[in-house]
Design a protein around this motif. Structure first.
Motif, mmCIF file in Angstrom:
data_model
loop_
_atom_site.group_PDB
_atom_site.id
_atom_site.type_symbol
_atom_site.label_atom_id
_atom_site.label_comp_id
_atom_site.label_asym_id
_atom_site.label_seq_id
_atom_site.Cartn_x
_atom_site.Cartn_y
_atom_site.Cartn_z
ATOM 1 N N SER A 134 -9.430 8.758 0.456
ATOM 2 C CA SER A 134 -8.893 7.436 0.171
ATOM 3 C C SER A 134 -8.940 7.197 -1.333
ATOM 4 O O SER A 134 -9.683 7.849 -2.062
ATOM 5 N N SER A 135 -8.126 6.259 -1.791
ATOM 6 C CA SER A 135 -8.059 5.947 -3.220
ATOM 7 C C SER A 135 -8.818 4.657 -3.483
ATOM 8 O O SER A 135 -8.508 3.613 -2.897
ATOM 9 N N SER A 136 -9.817 4.731 -4.341
ATOM 10 C CA SER A 136 -10.617 3.545 -4.652
ATOM 11 C C SER A 136 -9.957 2.681 -5.725
ATOM 12 O O SER A 136 -10.226 1.490 -5.812
ATOM 13 N N TYR A 137 -9.091 3.295 -6.541
ATOM 14 C CA TYR A 137 -8.501 2.532 -7.641
ATOM 15 C C TYR A 137 -7.071 2.084 -7.357
ATOM 16 O O TYR A 137 -6.569 1.157 -7.976
ATOM 17 N N LEU A 138 -6.384 2.741 -6.414
ATOM 18 C CA LEU A 138 -4.989 2.401 -6.118
ATOM 19 C C LEU A 138 -4.918 1.810 -4.714
ATOM 20 O O LEU A 138 -4.697 2.514 -3.739
ATOM 21 N N ARG A 139 -5.118 0.498 -4.641
ATOM 22 C CA ARG A 139 -5.159 -0.159 -3.329
ATOM 23 C C ARG A 139 -3.788 -0.218 -2.668
ATOM 24 O O ARG A 139 -3.692 -0.376 -1.464
#
Length: 543
Positions: free
Chosen positions: A289-294
């Motif tokens: 999962s992407s923590s910076y690109l919601r």
């Protein structure tokens, strides 16, 4: 088969040359990739000269071999043959004393390889760096993710994905190339070093398959081997929880390298884990999962499709027309072909805004000034993986091509685009998998470099498409839920700010990765100040 020492040294030289530079810029712009083609053409010529020299040297050695072999076939039939004729005896002694010595310890081979190395080093400054290789590998993985591409198809030079259980072609490139086991190994290794085992497993699986298909045969140009690929793949599977397969791959690796102590320790570790936990089931790979690109899922969906924005026939407020901007004298004889794409935010596409010749002139002007694109980071600007491109800033006088474009933009928008109310024209060329993840053009922080001009925030964006692309590269508006494909020679315009000066969140947008093609755009950012009578302010943003 292992590499001959001379070839191995040449490979080491190449690796050292690449490793000696910490940063690379080639992968960030296809313009640099084009320039690299000319460098490789030179290297091919140098290699051809080396081969010719080596062939000549080998012919000399073959002649010596044939001479000695013939002597042993014809003259030296009996044990007394060498002493019966003093001339034969003399030539035998001379050959054994000096001729064999000269052949075995000849410097000709070293001179040939040294000439090739010298020519290679002359081009070293223009060669890709380690960072270029990593960046290109990341670009392939980015395309894989955003466009849901199958790695097994990419390896064959095809751009395919699975939809509704069937394989479909995303696009069919005019020029295609398949990847080798070593190519896949290097991509997988980049992911492995980042502890990205989701990607490393997929690429290393293909690497192992291709190396096996080649019978594990070593090639001098390869950095990796079947053993290297098995080693990295086994640990990648272990990290994803597939211990039994990691054990199987480790056993295969020991077949090739039975005395590898580290792998023996891994085997012991895997066997203990399986013994205590029972049989291991194959784990399905899941993308991290992407923590910076919601907004990643929406962003990637819009890159794949045009989103759910109503078409013109569904919404009568969306239209196409010939635009004269309130009967502007400059547009009366040649109105602009306008297509209203969205109302919230207000986005307009102007077809045939620029000619092909003008676009080429702009690209030529920008080429020498292209530098890695940066993003705002507090009060400073820095490079980032979420923006892969190179850009240049062009100033223009009224008589120049840049000045004429500024005038044309002003006529269409009715805005004051002269510096400092409008920024200089920014020309951008995208690189391998080049993209710009979701962002706002207007500043969202008072410390942003946008305010250095002291003319307020960026009220509007005018972006010109200087080239076409075969696939990918759309401009996606995330919250507005639509995307615009690249339309060569067209320009797209939108308002970044509401009339009360607040940023319009619906303008969150992204430049989708370029799948195939060479994407060039030119951006003109227009600021608040200087537009007081062109776009009046209001306390109500919707007015």
């Amino acid at each position: 088969m292992r590499a001959p020492p001379g070839v191995f040294f040449l490979c080491c030289l190449k690796i050292v040359a690449l490793a000696s530079h910490a940063e690379g810029e080639m992968y960030t712009s296809l313009q640099n990739v084009k320039q690299a083609i000319n460098v490789e053409r030179k290297l091919i010529e140098y290699l051809r000269t080396y081969i010719d020299s080596e062939l000549e040297r080998l012919e000399d050695i073959k002649r010596f071999y044939a001479k000695v072999s013939d002597l042993h076939t014809i003259l030296y039939k009996g044990p007394a043959a060498a002493t019966a004729n003093p001339l034969v005896a003399f030539t035998l002694i001379k050959r054994l004393h000096s001729e064999w010595l000269n052949v075995i310890y000849s410097n000709e081979a070293q001179e040939n390889i040294q000439t090739l190395r010298s020519k290679y080093e002359e081009e070293e400054a223009d060669l890709p760096k380690v960072e270029d290789l990593r960046g290109a590998a990341k670009g392939l993985m980015r395309l894989q993710d955003v466009y849901s591409l199958q790695v097994s198809s990419l390896v064959k030079g095809r751009f395919q994905r699975i939809t509704n259980g069937g394989v479909i072609d995303v696009c069919s490139p005019a020029v295609s190339v398949s990847l080798s086991g070593d190519d896949c190994f290097l991509v997988g290794k980049v992911a492995y070093e980042q502890e990205d085992y989701y990607h490393s497993v997929q690429w290393l699986e293909e690497s192992v398959r291709l190396f096996r298909g080649a019978g594990g045969q070593w090639s001098p140009e390869n950095e990796g081997t079947l053993e290297d690929a098995l080693d990295h793949l086994a640990f990648s599977h272990f990290k994803t929880g597939n211990v039994s397969y990691a054990l199987s791959l480790s056993h295969e690796l020991l077949h090739h390298d039975p005395m590898n102590g580290r792998v023996l320790q891994n085997v012991e570790k895997y066997e203990k884990l399986l013994g205590s936990a029972g049989p291991s089931r194959g784990c399905s790979l899941r993308r991290p999962s992407s923590s910076y690109l919601r907004t990643r899922d929406t962003y990637e969906r819009l890159c794949l499709t045009k989103g759910s924005q109503p078409m013109h026939f569904q919404n009568p407020r969306l239209f196409c027309d010939h635009f004269t901007n309130n009967n502007s004298p400059a547009l009366l004889l040649q109105p602009a072909r306008r297509e209203v794409l969205s109302l919230q935010p207000h986005v307009v596409l102007y077809h045939d805004f620029i000619t092909g010749a003008e676009a080429e002139d702009i690209k030529k002007l920008a080429q020498d000034g292209l530098k890695r694109s940066v993003v705002a980071a507090g009060e400073k600007q820095e490079t980032a993986d979420y923006r892969i491109s190179k850009s240049a800033w062009l100033k223009g006088s009224e008589s120049s091509i840049v000045g004429r474009l500024d005038h044309r933009i002003s006529v269409l928008t009715g805005l004051n685009v002269k510096h400092p109310y409008g920024e200089f024209l920014q020309v951008v060329n995208y690189g391998i998998g080049g993209h710009y993840e979701p962002h706002f053009d207007h500043a969202t922080s008072p410390s942003s470099p946008v305010f250095k001009l002291k003319t307020g925030n960026r009220v509007a964006t005018f972006m010109i498409y200087l080239s076409s692309v075969e696939a990918g590269g759309s401009t996606a508006f995330i919250f507005a839920n639509f995307s615009v494909p690249v339309v060569e020679k067209a320009a797209i315009f939108w308002w970044n700010l509401h009339r009360n000066g607040q940023g319009d969140e619906n303008t969150l947008h992204a430049g989708c990765p370029v799948l195939i093609g060479d994407k060039w755009v030119a951006n003109k950012w227009i600021h608040e100040y200087g537009q007081e009578f062109q776009r009046r302010c209001s306390l109500k943003p919707e007015v």
